[in-house]
Design a protein around this motif. Structure first.
Motif, PDB file in Angstrom:
ATOM      1  N   ILE A 105       0.862  -1.189   0.000  1.00 46.19           N
ATOM      2  CA  ILE A 105       0.000   0.000   0.000  1.00 46.19           C
ATOM      3  C   ILE A 105       0.893   1.232   0.000  1.00 46.19           C
ATOM      4  O   ILE A 105       1.708   1.415   0.905  1.00 46.19           O
ATOM      5  N   ALA A 106       0.722   2.083  -0.999  1.00 40.91           N
ATOM      6  CA  ALA A 106       1.464   3.347  -1.062  1.00 40.91           C
ATOM      7  C   ALA A 106       0.701   4.435  -0.313  1.00 40.91           C
ATOM      8  O   ALA A 106       1.308   5.309   0.309  1.00 40.91           O
ATOM      9  N   ALA A 107      -0.625   4.379  -0.373  1.00 41.49           N
ATOM     10  CA  ALA A 107      -1.453   5.350   0.348  1.00 41.49           C
ATOM     11  C   ALA A 107      -2.775   4.697   0.703  1.00 41.49           C
ATOM     12  O   ALA A 107      -3.375   3.998  -0.119  1.00 41.49           O
ATOM     13  N   ARG A 108      -3.205   4.932   1.924  1.00 43.32           N
ATOM     14  CA  ARG A 108      -4.515   4.451   2.401  1.00 43.32           C
ATOM     15  C   ARG A 108      -5.222   5.638   3.006  1.00 43.32           C
ATOM     16  O   ARG A 108      -4.755   6.256   3.956  1.00 43.32           O
ATOM     17  N   ARG A 109      -6.358   5.992   2.416  1.00 46.88           N
ATOM     18  CA  ARG A 109      -7.173   7.094   2.923  1.00 46.88           C
ATOM     19  C   ARG A 109      -8.406   6.480   3.587  1.00 46.88           C
ATOM     20  O   ARG A 109      -9.109   5.681   2.973  1.00 46.88           O
ATOM     21  N   SER A 110      -8.639   6.846   4.831  1.00 45.92           N
ATOM     22  CA  SER A 110      -9.762   6.280   5.564  1.00 45.92           C
ATOM     23  C   SER A 110     -10.622   7.383   6.156  1.00 45.92           C
ATOM     24  O   SER A 110     -10.116   8.417   6.576  1.00 45.92           O
ATOM     25  N   HIS A 111     -11.913   7.139   6.163  1.00 45.08           N
ATOM     26  CA  HIS A 111     -12.822   8.051   6.850  1.00 45.08           C
ATOM     27  C   HIS A 111     -14.067   7.286   7.279  1.00 45.08           C
ATOM     28  O   HIS A 111     -14.500   6.334   6.636  1.00 45.08           O
ATOM     29  N   SER A 112     -14.607   7.697   8.414  1.00 48.07           N
ATOM     30  CA  SER A 112     -15.801   7.064   8.961  1.00 48.07           C
ATOM     31  C   SER A 112     -17.023   7.521   8.169  1.00 48.07           C
ATOM     32  O   SER A 112     -17.184   8.705   7.887  1.00 48.07           O
ATOM     33  N   ILE A 113     -17.848   6.554   7.859  1.00 49.43           N
ATOM     34  CA  ILE A 113     -19.122   6.848   7.222  1.00 49.43           C
ATOM     35  C   ILE A 113     -20.206   6.947   8.289  1.00 49.43           C
ATOM     36  O   ILE A 113     -21.065   7.812   8.262  1.00 49.43           O
TER      37      ILE A 113
END
Length: 140
Positions: free
Chosen positions: A128-136
């Motif tokens: 993984i080069a980038a992992r963007r996470s956000h709560s729904i």
């Protein structure tokens, strides 16, 4: 690229999504760090972590009495080239703070998180080069 090569890439990237969840849940810093490129970045709503040292430090500071399970689902990987892919997945997160062992009370999920991943092929395999996470959704 053949269909077999495309499916192999997809499978390798799907495995990274599963390892992320299991490593986070089992406080396995080395497995957690190992799925990212050396300069990989985890971008979260309130902070970003870039590079193995920052990711390892995050895991080291995670309280040991936090019991969690990230139930990773609906993962789709799109191969964009022989050395690149992107992914979209969800996780339903269960969490219990102050866990002293044994079964924890089940109060329902804490959150549902959406992840957007950039995968790259490295000399060591897919990472993984980038992992963007956000709560729904987040429990009130």
């Amino acid at each position: 690229m053949t269909e077999d090569e495309r499916r192999a890439i997809e499978q390798d990237c799907l495995k990274l999504i599963a390892i992320y969840a299991m490593a986070a849940d089992h406080h396995d810093a080395e497995a957690f760090v190992g799925i990212f490129t050396e300069d990989g970045e985890w971008i979260r709503p309130k902070a970003s972590l870039k590079g193995h040292a920052a990711l390892r430090d995050f895991m080291a500071k995670r309280p040991r009495d936090v019991l969690s399970r990230h139930i990773a689902t609906n993962a789709v990987v799109t191969v964009t080239g022989p050395d690149a892919a992107r992914g979209l997945s969800y996780a339903t997160v269960y969490r219990h703070d102050g866990h002293a062992g044994g079964e924890a009370p089940l109060t329902g999920p804490e959150s549902i998180v959406e992840y957007h991943d950039d995968f790259v092929r490295t000399a060591a395999g897919w990472r993984i080069a980038a992992r963007r996470s956000h709560s729904i959704f987040r429990r009130a």
